[in-house]
Design a protein around this motif. Structure first.
Motif, PDB file in Angstrom:
ATOM      1  N   THR A  44     -14.411  -7.159 -20.390  1.00 48.65           N
ATOM      2  CA  THR A  44     -13.841  -7.645 -21.339  1.00 48.65           C
ATOM      3  C   THR A  44     -12.685  -7.016 -21.944  1.00 48.65           C
ATOM      4  O   THR A  44     -12.822  -5.864 -21.548  1.00 48.65           O
ATOM      5  N   ASN A  45     -12.004  -7.393 -23.110  1.00 50.63           N
ATOM      6  CA  ASN A  45     -11.087  -6.600 -23.817  1.00 50.63           C
ATOM      7  C   ASN A  45     -10.703  -7.027 -25.038  1.00 50.63           C
ATOM      8  O   ASN A  45     -10.105  -8.042 -24.958  1.00 50.63           O
ATOM      9  N   VAL A  46     -11.066  -6.191 -26.128  1.00 53.58           N
ATOM     10  CA  VAL A  46     -10.567  -6.724 -27.381  1.00 53.58           C
ATOM     11  C   VAL A  46     -10.069  -5.578 -27.969  1.00 53.58           C
ATOM     12  O   VAL A  46     -10.271  -4.971 -29.085  1.00 53.58           O
ATOM     13  N   MET A  47      -9.018  -4.960 -27.293  1.00 47.61           N
ATOM     14  CA  MET A  47      -8.497  -3.900 -27.541  1.00 47.61           C
ATOM     15  C   MET A  47      -9.302  -2.342 -27.716  1.00 47.61           C
ATOM     16  O   MET A  47     -10.312  -2.452 -27.299  1.00 47.61           O
ATOM     17  N   ASP A  48      -8.981  -1.563 -28.800  1.00 46.74           N
ATOM     18  CA  ASP A  48      -9.866  -0.249 -28.944  1.00 46.74           C
ATOM     19  C   ASP A  48     -10.447  -0.366 -29.965  1.00 46.74           C
ATOM     20  O   ASP A  48     -10.218  -0.861 -31.126  1.00 46.74           O
ATOM     21  N   ILE A  49     -11.368   0.623 -30.237  1.00 45.59           N
ATOM     22  CA  ILE A  49     -12.181   1.010 -31.144  1.00 45.59           C
ATOM     23  C   ILE A  49     -12.425   2.297 -31.684  1.00 45.59           C
ATOM     24  O   ILE A  49     -12.404   3.280 -30.602  1.00 45.59           O
ATOM     25  N   HIS A  50     -12.244   2.716 -32.735  1.00 45.01           N
ATOM     26  CA  HIS A  50     -12.375   4.066 -33.373  1.00 45.01           C
ATOM     27  C   HIS A  50     -13.362   4.269 -34.383  1.00 45.01           C
ATOM     28  O   HIS A  50     -13.609   3.604 -35.097  1.00 45.01           O
ATOM     29  N   LEU A  51     -14.144   5.316 -34.141  1.00 41.96           N
ATOM     30  CA  LEU A  51     -15.214   5.590 -35.036  1.00 41.96           C
ATOM     31  C   LEU A  51     -15.017   7.141 -35.545  1.00 41.96           C
ATOM     32  O   LEU A  51     -14.936   8.158 -34.774  1.00 41.96           O
ATOM     33  N   VAL A  52     -15.334   7.198 -36.858  1.00 44.13           N
ATOM     34  CA  VAL A  52     -15.419   8.468 -37.600  1.00 44.13           C
ATOM     35  C   VAL A  52     -16.717   8.641 -38.272  1.00 44.13           C
ATOM     36  O   VAL A  52     -16.706   8.000 -39.106  1.00 44.13           O
ATOM     37  N   LEU A  53     -17.624   9.495 -37.750  1.00 42.78           N
ATOM     38  CA  LEU A  53     -18.751   9.734 -38.365  1.00 42.78           C
ATOM     39  C   LEU A  53     -18.886  10.856 -39.341  1.00 42.78           C
ATOM     40  O   LEU A  53     -18.299  12.017 -38.843  1.00 42.78           O
ATOM     41  N   ILE A  54     -19.038  11.069 -40.793  1.00 44.81           N
ATOM     42  CA  ILE A  54     -19.066  11.971 -41.447  1.00 44.81           C
ATOM     43  C   ILE A  54     -20.486  12.090 -41.751  1.00 44.81           C
ATOM     44  O   ILE A  54     -20.960  11.370 -42.809  1.00 44.81           O
ATOM     45  N   THR A  55     -21.219  13.303 -41.436  1.00 43.07           N
ATOM     46  CA  THR A  55     -22.574  13.257 -41.674  1.00 43.07           C
ATOM     47  C   THR A  55     -22.856  14.525 -42.584  1.00 43.07           C
ATOM     48  O   THR A  55     -22.209  15.560 -42.399  1.00 43.07           O
ATOM     49  N   ASN A  56     -23.739  14.181 -43.443  1.00 44.41           N
ATOM     50  CA  ASN A  56     -24.222  15.217 -44.491  1.00 44.41           C
ATOM     51  C   ASN A  56     -25.135  16.149 -43.932  1.00 44.41           C
ATOM     52  O   ASN A  56     -26.228  15.714 -43.540  1.00 44.41           O
ATOM     53  N   MET A  57     -24.882  17.252 -43.724  1.00 46.93           N
ATOM     54  CA  MET A  57     -25.931  18.168 -42.898  1.00 46.93           C
ATOM     55  C   MET A  57     -26.821  18.929 -43.837  1.00 46.93           C
ATOM     56  O   MET A  57     -27.648  19.902 -43.581  1.00 46.93           O
ATOM     57  N   GLN A  58     -26.768  18.858 -45.279  1.00 43.29           N
ATOM     58  CA  GLN A  58     -27.578  19.615 -46.129  1.00 43.29           C
ATOM     59  C   GLN A  58     -29.020  19.416 -46.008  1.00 43.29           C
ATOM     60  O   GLN A  58     -29.381  18.154 -45.589  1.00 43.29           O
TER      61      GLN A  58
END
Length: 317
Positions: A303-317
């Protein structure tokens, strides 16, 4: 041709930004609103009318093409049903739902991301730093203000979206969530300067890794709490860019995924990430670092529905 009493049902999978039905696969079941004159006008505007083959000019100028354009207006297009069954938006919405299941608060930034891959990679890291300051309680300091100005002026991120992202970061802290997940999609481009092996998503991932490495690796800071003690907080950024078709250039990878540790791994391996990026050799770099674990490899997805971008900002405290 569409004939009366014949029902046409088209199930459409979009790989075009904005999902314009007349552009997807040439739009064979969508009424063409263009005309031969439009093609001739574009050729004239670009001063290339005489450069195209005479046979093409002849076809565009023939009277029967104008008649064909007029004939389309007489057809009953109500008998055609075009159904968009898959798009970048649907893929991004699934990613948002999955991030919720993993304990993150999602934010769908855009499904129409365009631009040069390296610049877009740097943009995502700037966004990650901006949100990280919100997670750490520094949404009003000078660094946050500078990042906001950069995101507004250079990357044209809407001010309301930045405000929503800061509010989401604060909500993640107060609700005890793991952090924030930015989800976006689209299709970027690469300025080819070298003869290396790579693709737009791997290019974006390496550019993001360099940007993250040149800033504070873990985006660390310390906060003063109400009783005067200092509470150390830390955020971890993970970035992924991949093609939903499982293909990112002439190689086996769909894209790349990086964290702040990527640049340390390149240094340990004696590699210069900037040199690889400058010659568009990001596939080779990602293959050499940490046994290729930063590659996203899915195989062809069908399949092809273009690209996907993910940015995870995880709180490590």
């Amino acid at each position: 041709n569409v004939r009366k009493s014949v029902l046409v049902l088209a199930l459409i999978l979009s790989d075009v930004i904005g999902d314009p039905l007349d552009f997807i696969a040439g739009g064979p079941t969508v009424k063409d609103t263009s005309a031969s004159e439009d093609s001739l006008r574009v050729l004239k505007e670009l001063y290339i009318t005489e450069a195209i083959p005479p046979s093409v000019r002849k076809v565009l100028n023939e009277e029967h093409n104008r008649n064909a354009d007029q004939e389309l207006d007489t057809l009953d297009w109500s008998l055609v049903q075009n159904v968009l069954v898959g798009s970048n938006k649907s893929a991004c919405e699934v990613a948002c739902a999955r991030s919720v299941a993993l304990g993150y608060l999602p934010y769908l930034l855009s499904t129409q991301v365009e631009g040069e891959a390296q610049d877009i990679g740097r943009m995502y890291i700037s966004l990650a730093k901006y949100i990280s300051l919100g997670l750490q309680g520094y949404e009003q300091n000078k660094e946050a203000s500078d990042l906001e100005n950069l995101l507004l002026s250079k990357f044209n991120i809407d001010h309301n979206k930045l405000k929503q992202l800061q509010e989401l970061a604060q909500k993640a802290v107060t609700s005890g969530k793991k952090g924030v997940c930015i989800v976006a999609g689209g299709e970027t481009t690469v300025i080819v300067k070298g003869k290396g092996i790579g693709g737009r998503n791997q290019e974006m991932a390496v550019a993001a890794a360099i940007e993250l490495g040149e800033s504070d690796h873990r985006l660390r800071s310390s906060l003063k709490v109400n009783d005067g003690r200092r509470s150390s907080t830390q955020t971890k950024v993970t970035f992924l860019a991949a093609g939903t078709d499982g293909i990112d250039g002439p190689n086996i990878a769909a894209g790349g995924v990086i964290t702040a540790g990527f640049m340390a791994e390149t240094a340990t391996s004696g590699l210069d990430a900037k040199e690889f990026l400058n010659r568009n050799d990001t596939y080779t770099l990602l293959s050499k670092v940490d046994h290729g674990l930063n590659h996203v490899i899915t195989g062809h997805t069908g399949t092809n529905v273009m690209d996907i971008h993910l940015v995870l900002i995880t709180n490590m405290q």
